[in-house]
Design an enzyme around this catalytic site. Structure first.
Site, PDB file in Angstrom:
ATOM      1  N   ASP A 227      80.405  49.184  51.350  1.00 10.17           N
ATOM      2  CA  ASP A 227      80.300  48.067  52.283  1.00 10.17           C
ATOM      3  C   ASP A 227      78.865  47.958  52.824  1.00 10.17           C
ATOM      4  O   ASP A 227      78.315  48.916  53.343  1.00 10.17           O
ATOM      5  CB  ASP A 227      81.297  48.358  53.421  1.00 10.17           C
ATOM      6  CG  ASP A 227      81.286  47.340  54.542  1.00 10.17           C
ATOM      7  OD1 ASP A 227      80.595  46.317  54.412  1.00 10.17           O
ATOM      8  OD2 ASP A 227      82.002  47.571  55.542  1.00 10.17           O
TER       9      ASP A 227
ATOM     10  N   HIS B  81      82.521  47.154  60.766  1.00 12.33           N
ATOM     11  CA  HIS B  81      81.714  47.613  59.625  1.00 12.33           C
ATOM     12  C   HIS B  81      80.694  48.655  60.054  1.00 12.33           C
ATOM     13  O   HIS B  81      80.159  48.603  61.165  1.00 12.33           O
ATOM     14  CB  HIS B  81      80.989  46.419  58.986  1.00 12.33           C
ATOM     15  CG  HIS B  81      81.918  45.375  58.468  1.00 12.33           C
ATOM     16  ND1 HIS B  81      82.446  45.404  57.193  1.00 12.33           N
ATOM     17  CD2 HIS B  81      82.443  44.270  59.063  1.00 12.33           C
ATOM     18  CE1 HIS B  81      83.241  44.364  57.028  1.00 12.33           C
ATOM     19  NE2 HIS B  81      83.249  43.657  58.143  1.00 12.33           N
TER      20      HIS B  81
END
Length: 555
Positions: free
Chosen positions: A195, A368
């Site tokens: 990610d 995130h």
């Protein structure tokens, strides 16, 4: 021959050079593992388009090898394309309990639930297939039940982190399985896909639990109703809102179809814990005092048709914003949505509400990983090769540079584009061609029937409008017996531009007369001559280029 076969092929069909539409195919010998199947919301220039989904032509052509779709978590950009893709690619879908709960409600809406095989997994489960094994590893994210996926092959392990952050105090109390990441690193991770969303942010992402503290502070001071807009899928955020409401003796109503569906699924599966009496229907909010009400709603991105936008515009059937309301926008605008969010905030302030958003208080944290968390994962996993995913090009580039700073050789890092075939052997990683890929537009019930040419026409219409020229011609002689009539839509207002319209008619008449004199009877040529003559005239007079649509009727 054996050496030739021993290659891993990694094919991102979405989720690189963009945020959303995540889908990665990993191919080894006779197995293709599909990780995630997400959608993306349309850009501003995609006029009329509802959703954008990945092109899965390559997977459909190789359906015999596709062993399943393996989901990392239940966000739209990872599961939203399933109802469309499963119509072409009916393979088993693997996911955790909450992820599949959300998928089930989607498939039910599309009438697909009875035809799709859903297989529930838990972290630490391993699915053995013909050539590979697929392992699920617990992670933290802004939705419960998220996992990373490790694919074990005879060449080494391929690790896909999914969307993740490292949260030491998660709401459900279950931290990410960092020891397992370290164990996989020792075993040998040949390639990691990770990610990249927050790679530009230094430090660490704040824990989700910090938002709960902010909510308690807001709830203790609010005198009237509290309306909280957040992402429908952020179960942990919704849990914290409910916990704060319970602490301060408030009832909770939910407004917005997506959030109603997800809260129902999460409560049924035990991901939201609350006394049943705390929930009331949105129809019943007027039976309580304002200081007894909390409304959880959609619209944190300022979407025009969302519940919060309709409240702000006084178009909501059940909720009118009034002086004394406290509105909390518990989300960060997705890039491109800033104007929508700003407009809603302005409307809410004008109505006398107190509006609290990220610029004013810690009412949102990201799901995130920031730079330090990414460094930790890289250090634990120690991959031989690295492919950054889940980000625009700038994110992928920054993540690639971060991996190189941590010691990876430049040649061992690949920045992929959609459709690239990345071949991995024991000693090398390289791009080797590409497959059919791209984006498929969903417009209403149509999937893929709107392409770039239709979008180009829609853009043209939105910028300069359309002129329709109607002419009636006698079949025998070819003489004009009626018209030309000119209808303008989105170009000029006819009543205010009568001279221009009259001159346009004369230009069309001249073009028709010229066709008559040259004995041109082909409709296509006549139409072409009309369009060209009118286009040149209108551009000279207005510097605009409307779409010109000649219609010839023959009697």
């Amino acid at each position: 021959m054996k050496k030739e076969k021993d290659k891993i092929r990694i094919i991102p069909l979405g989720g690189v050079n963009e945020i959303g539409k995540n889908l990665t195919a990993i191919e080894y010998k006779n197995d293709i593992i599909v990780i995630d199947c997400g959608l993306r919301f349309p850009d501003e220039e995609m006029f009329g388009i509802d959703l954008v989904i990945p092109d899965v032509t390559y997977l459909v052509k190789n359906i015999d090898k596709v062993k399943g779709i393996f989901l990392t978590h239940g966000h739209e950009d990872h599961i939203g394309a399933l109802p469309y893709v499963l119509k072409e690619l009916n393979v088993p879908v693997y996911g955790t309990m909450l992820t599949l709960g959300i998928v089930e409600s989607k498939l039910k809406e599309h009438g697909l639930l009875s035809t799709v095989e859903l297989r529930r997994i838990s972290p630490k489960d391993v699915i053995k297939l013909e050539s590979v094994s697929v392992e699920f590893i617990k992670t933290n994210h802004s939705i419960a039940d998220s996992v990373a996926i490790a694919i074990h092959t005879s060449l080494g392990i391929i690790l896909h982190t999914g969307d993740f952050k490292i949260d030491y105090t998660p709401i459900d109390g279950v931290v990410a399985d960092l020891p397992r990441f370290a164990e996989l690193g020792k075993k040998g991770v040949i390639v990691m896909l990770a990610d990249s969303t927050n790679v530009e942010r230094s430090g660490y992402t704040m824990s989700e639990s910090t938002v709960g503290e902010t909510f308690e502070s807001i709830f203790s001071e609010a005198k009237g109703r509290i309306i909280v807009a957040t992402f429908a899928s952020n179960i942990h955020r919704i849990q914290q809102i409910i916990t704060a409401a319970s602490k301060f003796g408030r009832k909770v109503a939910v407004s917005g179809r997506s959030i109603e569906n997800i809260v129902a699924v999460a409560a049924e599966l035990g991901y939201i814990t609350a006394e049943k009496e705390i929930f009331i229907g949105i129809d019943n909010i007027n039976k309580y005092n304002d200081n007894q009400i909390v409304i959880i709603t959609t619209g944190s991105q300022g979407e025009p048709m969302s519940a919060l936008s309709r409240m702000a515009a006084s178009e909501h059937k059940k909720v009118n914003i009034s002086v004394g309301d406290t509105v909390v926008i518990s989300a960060t605008p997705i890039p491109g949505n800033e104007k929508f969010v700003s407009r809603v905030i302005n409307q809410l302030f004008k109505k006398g509400a107190e509006v609290i958003y990220e610029a004013l208080a810690d009412v949102h944290v990201s799901g995130h990983a920031c730079q330090e968390e990414l460094k930790l994962i890289h250090t634990l996993v120690k991959p031989k090769f690295f492919i950054p995913v889940h980000g625009e090009y700038r994110h992928l580039k920054q993540h690639a540079e971060l991996a190189i700073k941590l010691g990876l050789a430049k040649n061992n890092v690949i920045i992929a584009d959609t459709g690239d075939v990345i071949e991995v052997t024991r000693d090398s990683i390289k791009k080797n061609g590409s497959v059919i890929s791209g984006q498929v537009f969903v417009d209403g019930l149509g999937v893929g029937d709107v392409g770039n040419i239709v979008l180009r026409d829609r853009k043209h219409l939105s910028q300069d409008g359309i002129l329709t020229v109607v002419v009636t011609i006698e079949k025998e002689s070819g003489n004009v017996i009626a018209g030309p009539d000119i209808i303008s839509r989105g170009f000029v207002y006819v009543r205010e531009s009568e001279d221009l319209m009259e001159q346009s008619r004369l230009i069309v008449k001249d073009a028709l007369r010229e066709c008559e004199e040259k004995h041109i009877t082909e409709w296509a040529t006549i139409k072409s001559n009309i369009k060209e003559a009118l286009r040149l005239f209108l551009y000279e007079k207005t510097k605009r280029k409307p779409m010109i649509l000649p219609i010839i009727m023959e009697i």
